[in-house]
Write an enzyme that holds these catalytic residues in place. Structure first.
Site, PDB file in Angstrom:
ATOM      1  N   ARG A   1      35.989  45.054  53.523  1.00 24.67           N
ATOM      2  CA  ARG A   1      34.885  44.127  53.257  1.00 24.67           C
ATOM      3  C   ARG A   1      34.221  43.666  54.554  1.00 24.67           C
ATOM      4  O   ARG A   1      33.229  42.959  54.511  1.00 24.67           O
ATOM      5  CB  ARG A   1      35.524  42.948  52.600  1.00 24.67           C
ATOM      6  CG  ARG A   1      35.030  42.172  51.444  1.00 24.67           C
ATOM      7  CD  ARG A   1      34.645  42.717  50.191  1.00 24.67           C
ATOM      8  NE  ARG A   1      34.471  41.660  49.222  1.00 24.67           N
ATOM      9  CZ  ARG A   1      35.066  41.629  48.035  1.00 24.67           C
ATOM     10  NH1 ARG A   1      35.864  42.583  47.664  1.00 24.67           N
ATOM     11  NH2 ARG A   1      34.799  40.657  47.203  1.00 24.67           N
TER      12      ARG A   1
ATOM     13  N   LYS B   1      31.944  48.479  40.903  1.00 23.37           N
ATOM     14  CA  LYS B   1      33.046  49.160  41.594  1.00 23.37           C
ATOM     15  C   LYS B   1      34.298  49.208  40.708  1.00 23.37           C
ATOM     16  O   LYS B   1      34.944  50.247  40.594  1.00 23.37           O
ATOM     17  CB  LYS B   1      33.410  48.435  42.909  1.00 23.37           C
ATOM     18  CG  LYS B   1      32.281  48.326  43.907  1.00 23.37           C
ATOM     19  CD  LYS B   1      32.716  47.684  45.216  1.00 23.37           C
ATOM     20  CE  LYS B   1      33.194  46.243  45.091  1.00 23.37           C
ATOM     21  NZ  LYS B   1      32.137  45.287  44.684  1.00 23.37           N
TER      22      LYS B   1
ATOM     23  N   ARG C   1      29.439  38.422  33.031  1.00 22.06           N
ATOM     24  CA  ARG C   1      30.724  39.132  33.087  1.00 22.06           C
ATOM     25  C   ARG C   1      31.862  38.209  32.645  1.00 22.06           C
ATOM     26  O   ARG C   1      31.872  37.030  32.953  1.00 22.06           O
ATOM     27  CB  ARG C   1      30.980  39.603  34.532  1.00 22.06           C
ATOM     28  CG  ARG C   1      32.337  40.272  34.710  1.00 22.06           C
ATOM     29  CD  ARG C   1      32.351  41.213  35.884  1.00 22.06           C
ATOM     30  NE  ARG C   1      32.574  40.538  37.150  1.00 22.06           N
ATOM     31  CZ  ARG C   1      32.662  41.184  38.308  1.00 22.06           C
ATOM     32  NH1 ARG C   1      32.505  42.499  38.347  1.00 22.06           N
ATOM     33  NH2 ARG C   1      32.860  40.524  39.430  1.00 22.06           N
TER      34      ARG C   1
ATOM     35  N   ARG D   1      35.362  34.053  35.473  1.00 23.01           N
ATOM     36  CA  ARG D   1      36.095  33.792  36.708  1.00 23.01           C
ATOM     37  C   ARG D   1      35.579  32.528  37.390  1.00 23.01           C
ATOM     38  O   ARG D   1      34.393  32.228  37.316  1.00 23.01           O
ATOM     39  CB  ARG D   1      35.924  34.991  37.667  1.00 23.01           C
ATOM     40  CG  ARG D   1      36.891  36.093  37.404  1.00 23.01           C
ATOM     41  CD  ARG D   1      36.547  37.373  38.137  1.00 23.01           C
ATOM     42  NE  ARG D   1      36.157  37.214  39.536  1.00 23.01           N
ATOM     43  CZ  ARG D   1      35.919  38.246  40.347  1.00 23.01           C
ATOM     44  NH1 ARG D   1      36.028  39.490  39.901  1.00 23.01           N
ATOM     45  NH2 ARG D   1      35.552  38.039  41.585  1.00 23.01           N
TER      46      ARG D   1
ATOM     47  N   ARG E   1      28.614  34.494  47.350  1.00 23.31           N
ATOM     48  CA  ARG E   1      29.286  35.795  47.497  1.00 23.31           C
ATOM     49  C   ARG E   1      28.281  36.885  47.877  1.00 23.31           C
ATOM     50  O   ARG E   1      28.587  37.786  48.653  1.00 23.31           O
ATOM     51  CB  ARG E   1      30.005  36.176  46.201  1.00 23.31           C
ATOM     52  CG  ARG E   1      31.339  35.447  46.041  1.00 23.31           C
ATOM     53  CD  ARG E   1      31.852  35.521  44.625  1.00 23.31           C
ATOM     54  NE  ARG E   1      32.245  36.848  44.217  1.00 23.31           N
ATOM     55  CZ  ARG E   1      32.251  37.274  42.950  1.00 23.31           C
ATOM     56  NH1 ARG E   1      31.860  36.468  41.974  1.00 23.31           N
ATOM     57  NH2 ARG E   1      32.641  38.494  42.662  1.00 23.31           N
TER      58      ARG E   1
END
Ligand code: AMP
Length: 215
Positions: A88, A13, A127, A162, A173
C-alpha cells in the site's frame, strides 16, 4: 499465479481475488481481512491497528511487513497467491521486493484495477461485509444483496457496514490511496510487471488476467 492486485478501495480487488482463487487454488491474502480478524479477536496486532483503521489511515509499514513475512511462508502459498490490499506504500513495495528475493519467489504481474471515482464512491457506500472474520463475504445492497436481508448466504452471520465505510472515512481512505498507494503504479511499471484494466466488471478483469497469463 502470483499476483499483486492494485486499485483504490472499492475497485473490486477482493471480488476479483476471490474469483481467481477458484481458477488454480492460489490463496487470497488480504491484509485488511487479516487486520479486521485481529481487531475482532483482540490480539496485540489488533489493538495496535484498530485506531488507524477506524480513521481510514494506513497501519504502520512495520506491522504490515511483520504479518506478510510470516504469511507468505505458510505452505498454502506454494500454489500461488493474490495480494489484495498489499503493498500500500512504496516502503512496503520495497520491503516486499526484498522479501520475495529472499524467499526465491517471482511475481507474475501487478494488476492495476482502475475504476472511475463515482463508481467507487457508489460501491463503497452500498457495500456490506459478512461480520464473521473467517468469511468476510462481500455484498452490495443494490447489485448483490444477500438472499435474506442482513444474513450472510455463505455462513449465516450478520452482514454489516464496515466501520471505515462511513462517508467521512471513505473520503479519507481515497485521499490516502491517492497520496500513498497510487505511486505503486509507477513502481510496478518500472519493474516491468504492470498491467492495467479499466473495466468496471470483475468478469472483464478476470478475462484480461487470464489472457495475460495465457490461461
Ligand atoms: P482494506 O480492507 O484493504 O480496505 O483495508 C482496511 C484498512 O486496513 C485500511 O484502511 C488500513 O487501515 C488497513 N490496511 C490494510 N492493508 C494495509 C496495508 N497494506 N498497509 C497499511 N494499512 C493497511
Amino acid at each position: 499465479m502470483k499476483l499483486i492486485l492494485l486499485g483504490a478501495p472499492g475497485a473490486g480487488k477482493g471480488t476479483v481475488a476471490k474469483m481467481l482463487t477458484e481458477l488454480d487454488g492460489s490463496v487470497q491474502i488480504s491484509t485488511g481481512d487479516i487486520l479486521r480478524g485481529a481487531v475482532q479477536a483482540g490480539t496485540e496486532l489488533g489493538k495496535q491497528a484498530e485506531a488507524f483503521m477506524k480513521a481510514g489511515d494506513l497501519v504502520p509499514d512495520e506491522l504490515i511487513m511483520g504479518i506478510m513475512e510470516s504469511r507468505l511462508q505458510e505452505p498454502d502459498c506454494d500454489k500461488g497467491f493474490l495480494l489484495d490490499g498489499f503493498p500500500r506504500t512504496i516502503p512496503q513495495a520495497d520491503a516486499l521486493k526484498e522479501l520475495l528475493a529472499k524467499l526465491n519467489i517471482e511475481l507474475d504481474m501487478a494488476v492495476n484495477i482502475d475504476v472511475p471515482r463515482d463508481v467507487i464512491l457508489d460501491r463503497l457506500t452500498t457495500r456490506r461485509t459478512c461480520s464473521n472474520t473467517d468469511c468476510q463475504a462481500i455484498y452490495n445492497v443494490k447489485s448483490n444483496p444477500p438472499k435474506q436481508e442482513g444474513v450472510c448466504d455463505m455462513c449465516g452471520s450478520p452482514v454489516v457496514q464496515r466501520e471505515d465505510e462511513t462517508e467521512e472515512a471513505i473520503s479519507h481512505r481515497l485521499e490516502t490511496y491517492n497520496e500513498k498507494t497510487a505511486p505503486l503504479i509507477g513502481f510496478y511499471d518500472k519493474e516491468g510487471l504492470l498491467i492495467t484494466s479499466d473495466a468496471t466488471s470483475s468478469d472483464a478483469v478476470i478475462n484480461l488476467i487470464k489472457e495475460k497469463l495465457g490461461l
